[in-house]
Design an enzyme around this catalytic site. Structure first.
Site, PDB file in Angstrom:
ATOM      1  N   ASP B 137       0.543  -1.115  -0.021  1.00 15.12           N
ATOM      2  CA  ASP B 137       0.385  -0.215  -0.250  1.00 15.12           C
ATOM      3  C   ASP B 137       1.058   1.098   0.322  1.00 15.12           C
ATOM      4  OD1 ASP B 137      -2.338  -1.240   0.135  1.00 15.12           O
ATOM      5  OD2 ASP B 137      -2.773  -1.094   2.074  1.00 15.12           O
ATOM      6  N   CYS B 138       1.890   1.504   0.721  1.00 16.64           N
ATOM      7  CA  CYS B 138       2.860   2.031   0.736  1.00 16.64           C
ATOM      8  C   CYS B 138       3.406   2.558  -0.494  1.00 16.64           C
ATOM      9  CB  CYS B 138       3.669   2.743   2.324  1.00 16.64           C
ATOM     10  SG  CYS B 138       3.694   0.962   2.943  1.00 16.64           S
ATOM     11  N   TYR B 139       4.298   1.395  -0.527  1.00 15.87           N
ATOM     12  CA  TYR B 139       5.023   1.145  -2.103  1.00 15.87           C
ATOM     13  C   TYR B 139       4.455   0.354  -3.251  1.00 15.87           C
ATOM     14  CZ  TYR B 139       8.730   2.264   1.771  1.00 15.87           C
ATOM     15  OH  TYR B 139       8.941   3.138   2.462  1.00 15.87           O
TER      16      TYR B 139
END
Lengths: 138, 402
Positions: B137-139
């Protein structure tokens, strides 16, 4: 008197003829075979040291060329890169003629006139500083 | 009357320190004696330049947009370890390029690997970075390809867990009928040649045999730039046999070192390919040794003729972990071009460049002379002869299937 080291490329059709012997007789040349092999395409590859009177060595080379044999000077094909050499000396023990040697400061020097093109130094050099182009032919 | 680091540094700052190379120190001690030399000389510089496995670099390549958590990465098709974080990589010198025939066609030439990537980066060239990821989700990014150089990276740090071996074996081929291809070079059959690898009298740890001045935090010359000793090196073995002069006569101490790759130069960082073995990095390393007392003056005056190494067979004994030596020789003999082994005259080859070692010692001397390179007192010294630290073999235990 002069001495030269030659690389001879002998076409398959001429491999069976005693060209070197004839050259030696005709031009009063002393020769020493440093390396001889038949390459994959059945051409002959020979590294020859020839000695004789300067004029006659020149004529002998012309004689070989006229007979369809490719002649090159050996030193021209051994390339030693001063830029790549780190002077570690890994090659030294492998050179049978002292063509690779060190000076008083332990820097490695290549003396092309002493090189017989045996190629033992090539796999010994970790820095790919020495190349033998004829090795690709054979 | 011992000197302190602070006193020596004060002299360096004023440009009044007496700095000499380990080669020069030999003559000084011979001429003036240990006592006078200890008084007059403040620092002795050392150097070595040889193939040093256990070398590599941490590269922090920055985030792509969208960001990526790199799972696997390649630099010029050489795999770099990515299991550290999102965009931090470690490229090891000995890693071979993907698709290399290795030793399938024996002996392999190993003409490209991690060491070559490092050398190209140091030369200012860009390399191709390819990376894949599983996406988070963040990367979210799953794939990246770019051309990247040292200037583009946030950090590029050479981190070598083992360098600067204090002495090493002299390698020969005693038993095999063919040439063997080793990390000590090509060894021809029947004691055809003997290969050694040390700068001897110029080598850092041979000039401080008991590591009285070298330890964590020691500022050094690394690859042409300032660097540091950050630990004792892997396989550090200070407890082996030593001669009367305290110099080990088998492979002994090592240092773990690190420095800013961005400041280094290809004059002192060079990729090496060992036929039939693999690739590695030749690293220039120099350590300044403060002459704190007479003992340090005596140690730094060590000569090639006083440093002994064991002649070891690499065709049978070494690969099988068998102890044994065909005798010992000193570095003056090794550097003469031939040694006697088993009654035979055997030509010798070095793998460590003495001219480069000299250049490193001279460069370090220049840096200190200019007053911009101060000595650091180690936070902790390397484990020494009485430490009980030793390098042992792997234990093989039966593994039960679960």
């Amino acid at each position: 008197m002069t001495t030269e080291k030659l690389i001879l490329h002998i076409p398959a059709a001429k491999v069976n003829r005693p060209v070197i012997c004839q050259m030696s007789h005709q031009y009063d040349i002393t020769f020493n075979i440093l390396r001889a092999e038949i390459t994959e395409d059945e051409d002959g590859l020979m590294i020859l040291e020839v000695s004789g009177k300067r004029r006659q060595v020149r004529d002998a080379i012309d004689y070989l060329r006229d007979g369809g044999i490719g002649v090159e000077q050996l030193s021209a094909r051994t390339s030693f890169s001063k830029k790549l050499c780190t002077h570690c000396g890994a090659c030294l023990a492998h050179c049978p003629t002292g063509a690779l040697a060190v000076d008083e400061k332990l820097n490695v020097k290549f003396v092309s006139s002493k090189c017989i093109g045996c190629g033992l130094c090539v796999p010994a050099c970790p820095f790919a500083a020495i190349e033998m182009r004829y090795a690709e032919v054979g | 009357m011992p000197k302190t680091y602070a006193e020596i540094n004060a002299k360096i700052k004023k440009g009044k320190a007496v700095v000499v190379t380990a080669e020069e120190m030999i003559d000084i001690v011979e001429e003036k004696g240990v006592r006078k030399a200890a008084k007059e000389v403040d620092v002795v510089t050392t150097g070595t330049f040889g193939p040093m496995c256990s070398s590599g670099a941490f590269l922090s390549v920055g985030h792509s947009n969208p960001k990526i958590k790199i799972q696997k990465a390649w630099l010029n098709d050489v795999a770099a370890y990515a299991g550290l974080a999102a965009v931090d990589l470690y490229i090891g010198a000995a890693e071979c390029v993907e698709g290399d025939p290795l030793n399938a066609v024996f002996p392999g030439s190993f003409s490209y690997g991690g060491a070559h990537v490092i050398e190209e980066l140091v030369a200012g060239k860009r390399v191709t970075l390819r990376a894949i990821a599983y996406g988070t989700d963040c990367y979210p990014k799953k794939r990246v390809e770019t051309s990247i150089g040292l200037a583009d990276m946030n950090e590029a740090v050479l981190v070598n867990p083992r360098n600067g071996y204090q002495n090493y074996n002299v390698a020969v081929n005693a038993y095999s009928k063919r040439a063997i291809y080793t990390y000590m070079g090509v060894l021809r059959p029947g004691f055809g040649n003997a290969n050694y690898c040390s700068a001897g009298q110029l080598s850092p740890l041979l000039n401080d045999p008991l590591y009285r001045t070298i330890g964590i935090g020691t500022r050094i010359f690394l690859g042409g730039a300032p660097g540091y000793v950050y630990w004792h090196g892997t396989q550090h073995h200070p407890t082996g046999p030593r001669k009367k002069n305290e110099v080990p006569c088998t492979p002994a101490g090592t240092v773990a070192v690190s420095g800013d790759l961005k400041q280094m130069s290809t004059e002192f960082i060079r990729a090496a390919s060992f036929t039939g073995y693999g690739c590695t990095l030749a690293v220039g390393l120099g350590i300044p040794i403060p002459i704190l007392d007479e003992d340090m003056a005596r140690y730094t005056a060590v000569k090639d003729g006083d440093i002994y190494a064991q002649i070891v067979d690499y065709s049978r004994d070494y690969p099988n972990g068998r102890k044994g030596s065909f005798g010992e020789v000193n570095y003056a003999q090794l550097r003469s071009g031939s040694i006697a082994v088993n009654g035979k005259t055997v030509p010798t080859s070095g793998l460590s460049s003495y001219p480069k070692a000299r250049k490193i010692a001279e460069t370090l001397k220049e840096w200190i002379g200019k007053g911009d390179f101060l000595l650091t007192e180690p936070l902790e010294l390397l484990p020494s002869a009485g430490s009980g630290v030793s390098c042992g073999p792997m234990k093989i235990r039966k593994v039960k299937e679960k």
